[in-house]
Design a protein around this motif. Structure first.
Motif: not given
Length: 790
Positions: A553, A592, A602
């Motif tokens: 992330k 994260y 992601t």
């Protein structure tokens, strides 16, 4: 560009040691990625102890080795199934009675029937008359010699592995619904099938499932939100593991594995002394847990299949496969039948350290159960005439087009694309400080492209690596372009020159590792962590530099900012290397935190943002969850892992993908067996690829990241031009066509057929292959016109 190149080792995994060897588990720093026939970037599995070696149970204290060594893994093995001299006299009565099956759903092609007392089902293909059962073949079962618990396991619609987390000495155990004297709860037929909850007796697990019929397939689902546990903790389960299972006796068949490019386990009768099974993670290992080291190539496709006589099916995992292992049991391993299934994972073992240095601790399992919206599997029965591994791959291709949005590529040139990787620079250890090794400046790259273009290689696609500050082995901050190879202005001029020749340029980037602390990266706050809270790192073999893995992330935010600068240079895309799209790891960094499922999302978001902004995305050996957001697949495997019980490699991946997305095999100038690997690329429909520098061969010797030496383009240009002409002869006019046929004409002689009828015959032998009027020189191929080959 992977930093290490290794040969895949032979792997034999026995049924006794593997079936119950639960899940992925954690290893200590430094980490190395499990080899997928190429060396890794971010983490590699730990070696398993020798057979018979004692290991601590879950929860048992273990002494962690010194830094750089791997912790031994706890054994989860149970005894292998016993074989009896003769089956029970009433063996056939152990299976569901045909008279108890009633219609659950029907359409133009298929019928679904179910036994409401066991929840077993039968799938009838009305086109061929073939019947696929979720239980063993009743005609063979009276001959089945397996006894004890495993006899019940094979008869059961579901089996589970569990552990008593409250008992630190507890070992994982396997039990089936039948063995546990289970019952069915809430069985009911639905509009297109049925649903039911398997209620286990002694262990008290409750597993809700749904089975539904669609136009081309039957789909099974596990509903994670409805799973109930008693005092025990669920580790994994196999749902309808015997679907389509068949014995070897009297059957001409095989199991199709998504191993490497694809592999076959042929049905064999005399496997009684071979208890080997195939058990491998979908999408590779998760370095936040302990990993079983197998040295196999990574399983990137959520698909498998089986052929038995005139019947065949292909299975596609369509949900939750990121938490699964592929399990295949050839006849003789667990029963006399050949069977293959998904082993759905719910908890994974890891090493919980109890010291600050992390060199002591114990093995345990994750407390929380992994949950996904659904764990789904589709079984597609194949029509007659399309019931081989080619038919399976084409059915999967059809799935990718319908469900994942893949479309036939547009061939902008009658000549195939030539994929040119250009190496800018790297570093190596110097006397006082690192030395900068210049491979190719942007002006030299311009001359290289001009030279190759003038020699006839006109349809190029370029991937430029080592362009960032300090070269290839500097990770974490890619901009600005290093001034020593031309800087931003030089790169922009090079890209403009390439575009004048209609040549796209991708820049190679790593958004997984960070050893520069670039973009405000702090290992303490922004690094990926495992379940025990330890920072995940990679150790560079050449300089022993410890490199931290970035939380995905965090990397996604860095990429978003970088895309503006890529756009400003005019690049056509990014070649994501050693991380995004290729590896899938859970992140326990509190800032994260992301499950394996969230990491997958992601990564896809990063790829889609890149695709939308620049127009192109390239990945080396990616997992197939990326395919909707990728325009090129680089250096796809063309082989398998050489397990002793696996018989041959097939181009399953390439049959599924050819004409939908471009792909290459290994760089031609780095082949081990040059001519054979060239022929394999032709057979598999791959496009030519070379990695070049302007610097003399050997100039990169000692580099931290670039471990390839024979890269000077002048040494290779004549061979590159010659190969390019041969690739065009074979593949130039079928760039957007599917492979519709693949077979063995004779030992080491293969035939490939494309849509429209084009045939290519490849002869790997040293001698000329002759069959009637057909002659193929040794170590060569020919294009066949004017009819079918003999």
């Amino acid at each position: 560009m992977s930093r290490i190149s290794k040969k895949t080792k032979l792997t034999v995994i026995t049924a006794a040691s593997v079936l119950c060897a639960s899940l992925l588990t954690f290893q200590a720093v430094p980490l190395l990625r499990a080899a997928d026939n190429n060396a890794p970037a971010a983490g590699q599995a730990a070696p398993q102890p020798a057979a018979g070696q004692q290991q601590p149970a879950a929860g048992q204290t273990a002494q962690q080795p010194a830094a750089g060594q791997q912790p031994a893994a706890p054994a989860d093995a149970q005894p292998a199934p016993q074989q009896a001299a003769a089956p029970p006299a009433n063996a056939r009565n152990e299976l569901p009675d045909d008279g108890k099956f009633t219609l659950a759903a029907e359409n133009a092609s298929l019928r679904l029937l179910v036994d409401s007392t066991t929840a077993h089902f039968k799938l009838e293909d009305k086109r061929s008359g073939q019947v696929y059962r979720s239980f063993p073949d009743p005609d063979y079962w009276p001959k089945e010699t397996i006894t004890g618990t495993w006899r019940n396991n094979l008869r059961s619609p579901i089996m589970i592995e569990y552990i008593d987390m409250a008992n630190f000495k507890s070992q994982p155990k396997i039990i089936s619904w039948l063995e546990d004297k289970g019952t069915l709860e809430g069985f009911q037929k639905t509009q297109d099938g049925f649903k039911v909850t398997f209620s286990f007796g002694g262990t008290q697990f409750k597993i809700p499932v749904e089975v539904k019929l669609a136009a081309e397939y039957v789909e099974t689902k596990i509903i994670d939100d409805g799973i109930k546990e008693g005092k025990f903790s669920l580790l994994n389960l196999k749902l309808y593991p015997m679907f389509g299972a068949e014995p070897s006796s009297g059957q001409d068949g095989y199991i199709v594995l998504p191993d490497g490019s694809g592999a076959l386990i042929h049905f064999k009768v005399n496997r009684s002394n071979d208890k080997s099974v195939y058990r491998e993670n979908l999408y590779g290992s998760d370095i936040s847990y302990f990993n079983e080291r197998t040295q196999r190539q990574k399983v990137t496709m959520p698909v498998f299949g089986m052929k038995s006589g005139s019947s065949a099916f292909v299975a596609v995992m369509t949900g939750g496969e990121e938490y699964s292992k592929l399990f295949a049991s050839p006849s003789g391993a667990f029963g006399g039948s050949n069977w293959i299934t998904s082993e759905w994972q719910y908890r994974i073992k890891f090493f919980q350290n109890t010291s600050q240095k992390g060199n002591a601790g114990f093995y345990t399992y994750s407390k929380e159960m992994f949950k996904v919206p659904q764990r789904a599997m589709r079984y597609y029965p194949l029509e007659q005439g399309k019931n081989d591994y080619v038919g399976m791959a084409l059915k999967y291709r059809d799935y990718l087009m319908k469900e994942k949005g893949l479309k036939p590529v547009k061939a902008d040139s009658p000549k195939v694309p030539f994929y040119l990787d250009i190496v800018g620079a790297d570093r190596k250890q110097g006397l006082l400080w690192d030395a900068y090794l210049k491979g190719t400046t942007t002006s030299e790259a311009m001359e290289m492209v001009k030279r190759l273009y003038g020699l006839g290689i006109e349809n190029m696609s370029i991937q430029y690596s080592g362009w960032q500050k300090d070269g290839y082995s500097s990770y974490g901050q890619v901009f600005p372009v290093d001034s020593r190879i031309g800087g931003g202005d030089g790169m922009k001029q090079f890209i403009q020159f390439a575009h004048s020749l209609k040549i796209p340029v991708f820049l190679t980037a790593n958004y997984t590792l960070n050893n520069t602390q670039g973009n405000g990266f702090s290992p303490r706050y922004d690094g990926m962590r495992n379940l025990a809270g330890r920072l995940l790192t990679f150790e560079n073999f050449n300089n022993r530099d410890t490199i931290t893995l970035m939380s995905t992330k965090f990397a996604a935010s860095v990429l978003s900012n970088d895309l503006k600068q890529y756009k400003g240079l005019g690049v056509d895309g990014i070649y994501f290397e050693d991380g995004v799209g290729r590896y899938l790891d859970t992140d326990f960094n509190d800032r994260y935190k992301a499950s394996r499922t969230e990491e997958m999302k992601t990564q896809n978001a990063m790829l889609k943002e890149t695709l939308d902004t620049l127009g192109g995305v390239s990945i080396e050996r990616p997992n197939f969850y990326t395919l909707s957001n990728v325009t090129h697949l680089h250096r796809l495997p063309e082989d398998f892992s050489y397990d002793l019980f696996v018989d041959e490699s097939i181009p399953f991946t390439q049959i599924a993908l050819h004409g939908l997305i471009t792909y290459t095999s290994n760089w031609a100038n780095l082949r081990d067996q040059y001519q054979s690997e060239f022929l394999r690329a032709i057979e598999y429909g791959a496009y030519p690829s070379f990695v070049f520098t302007n610097a003399p061969s050997g100039a990169m010797k000692g580099a931290y990241g670039i471990w390839y030496y024979s890269m000077n383009y002048r040494d290779w240009e004549a061979k590159a031009v010659e190969e390019y002409q041969r690739f065009n002869q074979a593949l130039g006019d079928v760039q957007n066509k599917a492979i519709v046929g693949h077979r063995t004409l004779a030992p080491n002689v293969k035939e490939v057929v494309y849509e429209g009828g084009k045939r290519i015959v490849i002869n790997y032998n040293a001698e000329t292959y002759t069959n009637g009027n057909l002659k193929v020189p040794g170590q060569d191929f020919i294009v066949v016109t004017g009819g079918k080959t003999p």
